[in-house]
Design a protein around this motif. Structure first.
Motif, PDB file in Angstrom:
ATOM      1  N   THR A  78       2.671  16.365  -0.588  1.00 16.93           N
ATOM      2  CA  THR A  78       3.630  15.819  -1.540  1.00 16.93           C
ATOM      3  C   THR A  78       3.384  14.317  -1.624  1.00 16.93           C
ATOM      4  N   VAL A  79       3.125  13.837  -2.838  1.00 19.25           N
ATOM      5  CA  VAL A  79       2.935  12.419  -3.109  1.00 19.25           C
ATOM      6  C   VAL A  79       3.878  12.067  -4.248  1.00 19.25           C
ATOM      7  N   ARG A  80       4.820  11.195  -3.964  1.00 17.72           N
ATOM      8  CA  ARG A  80       5.783  10.760  -4.974  1.00 17.72           C
ATOM      9  C   ARG A  80       5.551   9.291  -5.285  1.00 17.72           C
ATOM     10  N   ALA A  81       5.969   8.881  -6.479  1.00 14.22           N
ATOM     11  CA  ALA A  81       5.828   7.493  -6.912  1.00 14.22           C
ATOM     12  C   ALA A  81       7.165   7.025  -7.483  1.00 14.22           C
ATOM     13  N   PRO A  82       7.931   6.255  -6.701  1.00 18.37           N
ATOM     14  CA  PRO A  82       9.213   5.767  -7.217  1.00 18.37           C
ATOM     15  C   PRO A  82       8.984   4.673  -8.255  1.00 18.37           C
ATOM     16  N   ASP A  83      10.034   4.314  -8.953  1.00 19.36           N
ATOM     17  CA  ASP A  83       9.922   3.243  -9.933  1.00 19.36           C
ATOM     18  C   ASP A  83       9.741   1.889  -9.255  1.00 19.36           C
ATOM     19  N   VAL A  84      10.356   1.715  -8.096  1.00 19.10           N
ATOM     20  CA  VAL A  84      10.211   0.521  -7.272  1.00 19.10           C
ATOM     21  C   VAL A  84      10.304   0.983  -5.819  1.00 19.10           C
ATOM     22  N   ALA A  85       9.529   0.351  -4.938  1.00 18.45           N
ATOM     23  CA  ALA A  85       9.607   0.695  -3.517  1.00 18.45           C
ATOM     24  C   ALA A  85       9.484  -0.568  -2.676  1.00 18.45           C
ATOM     25  N   PHE A  86      10.039  -0.499  -1.475  1.00 15.93           N
ATOM     26  CA  PHE A  86       9.951  -1.592  -0.503  1.00 15.93           C
ATOM     27  C   PHE A  86       9.545  -1.004   0.834  1.00 15.93           C
ATOM     28  N   VAL A  87       8.610  -1.701   1.509  1.00 13.11           N
ATOM     29  CA  VAL A  87       8.214  -1.343   2.875  1.00 13.11           C
ATOM     30  C   VAL A  87       8.351  -2.609   3.716  1.00 13.11           C
ATOM     31  N   SER A  88       8.996  -2.492   4.870  1.00 15.26           N
ATOM     32  CA  SER A  88       9.247  -3.647   5.729  1.00 15.26           C
ATOM     33  C   SER A  88       7.959  -4.284   6.235  1.00 15.26           C
ATOM     34  N   ARG A  89       8.038  -5.556   6.531  1.00 16.27           N
ATOM     35  CA  ARG A  89       6.881  -6.305   7.028  1.00 16.27           C
ATOM     36  C   ARG A  89       6.319  -5.668   8.300  1.00 16.27           C
ATOM     37  N   THR A  90       7.191  -5.239   9.200  1.00 14.31           N
ATOM     38  CA  THR A  90       6.740  -4.602  10.439  1.00 14.31           C
ATOM     39  C   THR A  90       5.869  -3.394  10.140  1.00 14.31           C
ATOM     40  N   ARG A  91       6.303  -2.557   9.218  1.00 17.35           N
ATOM     41  CA  ARG A  91       5.529  -1.352   8.881  1.00 17.35           C
ATOM     42  C   ARG A  91       4.246  -1.709   8.135  1.00 17.35           C
ATOM     43  N   VAL A  92       4.296  -2.697   7.247  1.00 18.99           N
ATOM     44  CA  VAL A  92       3.097  -3.121   6.519  1.00 18.99           C
ATOM     45  C   VAL A  92       2.049  -3.609   7.517  1.00 18.99           C
ATOM     46  N   GLU A  93       2.475  -4.429   8.468  1.00 20.70           N
ATOM     47  CA  GLU A  93       1.550  -4.956   9.474  1.00 20.70           C
ATOM     48  C   GLU A  93       1.015  -3.852  10.374  1.00 20.70           C
ATOM     49  N   MET A  94       1.856  -2.887  10.717  1.00 21.44           N
ATOM     50  CA  MET A  94       1.447  -1.793  11.589  1.00 21.44           C
ATOM     51  C   MET A  94       0.406  -0.890  10.918  1.00 21.44           C
ATOM     52  N   VAL A  95       0.623  -0.574   9.641  1.00 20.42           N
ATOM     53  CA  VAL A  95      -0.288   0.317   8.919  1.00 20.42           C
ATOM     54  C   VAL A  95      -1.530  -0.430   8.446  1.00 20.42           C
ATOM     55  N   GLY A  96      -1.379  -1.676   8.049  1.00 14.45           N
ATOM     56  CA  GLY A  96      -2.515  -2.455   7.563  1.00 14.45           C
ATOM     57  C   GLY A  96      -2.808  -2.153   6.101  1.00 14.45           C
ATOM     58  N   GLU A  97      -3.930  -2.671   5.633  1.00 18.52           N
ATOM     59  CA  GLU A  97      -4.331  -2.487   4.237  1.00 18.52           C
ATOM     60  C   GLU A  97      -4.728  -1.034   3.998  1.00 18.52           C
ATOM     61  N   VAL A  98      -4.192  -0.450   2.961  1.00 18.16           N
ATOM     62  CA  VAL A  98      -4.452   0.950   2.636  1.00 18.16           C
ATOM     63  C   VAL A  98      -5.098   1.001   1.255  1.00 18.16           C
ATOM     64  N   GLU A  99      -6.220   1.661   1.133  1.00 13.33           N
ATOM     65  CA  GLU A  99      -6.899   1.802  -0.161  1.00 13.33           C
ATOM     66  C   GLU A  99      -6.239   2.871  -1.035  1.00 13.33           C
ATOM     67  N   GLY A 100      -5.831   3.961  -0.439  1.00 14.33           N
ATOM     68  CA  GLY A 100      -5.258   5.077  -1.189  1.00 14.33           C
ATOM     69  C   GLY A 100      -3.744   4.994  -1.243  1.00 14.33           C
TER      70      GLY A 100
END
Length: 183
Positions: A78-100
């Motif tokens: 399941t892949v959904r695309a909201p109209d707007v989304a937010f991801v916290s800095r902690t999670r962004v840093e933990m996951v890193g750059e994502v191509e897909g």
């Protein structure tokens, strides 16, 4: 919305050629999303730029535009695309750059109701986000000039035009008068 009855994976969805449509994947079924209309696009951008500006100024994380896919489940995907989304800095840093697609649910998902959306379709999305771990879902209804905040299937707050939307514990300190979303 058109549903294609064949099993598709998140990887296959990512590699599909651009045919001018947006797609979501729900339990392996491809769902074609119609292009947004004028009001939908304007209202979405009104909220998105205010949120993005606040998040950037306060270094809280990342705000994503419509069309960004988030993987909510696998096998079937399941892949959904909201109209707007937010991801916290902690999670962004933990996951890193994502191509897909982002590999998890966002912390905040915003859905703006389009004229062609049914109540059942919007509700299905809200509960899919919550089930996948999204902490807060905001549904903006341009026709009613209102917003509804879901923090769980039972923690639901309806906001009228005179009320203030706040980020709760998800986007700390963010506040926006509901009427400004429609300005």
């Amino acid at each position: 919305m058109i549903v294609v009855r064949q099993q598709v994976t998140a990887g296959e969805l990512l590699l599909m050629p651009d045919d001018g449509f947006r797609y979501e994947l729900v339990q392996g079924e491809l769902r074609q999303m119609n292009p947004a209309g004028n009001v939908h696009g304007r209202v979405t951008m009104s909220l998105a730029w205010r949120l993005a500006q606040y998040v950037e100024e306060n270094q809280l994380g990342a705000v994503y535009a419509a069309g960004t896919g988030f993987v909510l489940s696998s096998n079937p995907d399941t892949v959904r695309a909201p109209d707007v989304a937010f991801v916290s800095r902690t999670r962004v840093e933990m996951v890193g750059e994502v191509e897909g697609f982002w590999p998890e649910a966002p912390d905040l998902a915003v859905e703006v109701v389009s004229s062609g959306d049914s109540y059942a379709e919007v509700e299905e999305k809200v509960f899919a986000w919550l089930e996948a771990g999204t902490k807060m879902v905001v549904v903006v209804n341009p026709r009613q000039r209102s917003a509804t905040v879901y923090k769980s299937p039972t923690d639901i707050t309806a906001l009228a035009e005179a009320d203030v939307l706040n980020g709760g514990g998800v986007v700390s300190g963010f506040e926006l008068a509901v009427r400004e979303i429609f300005a």
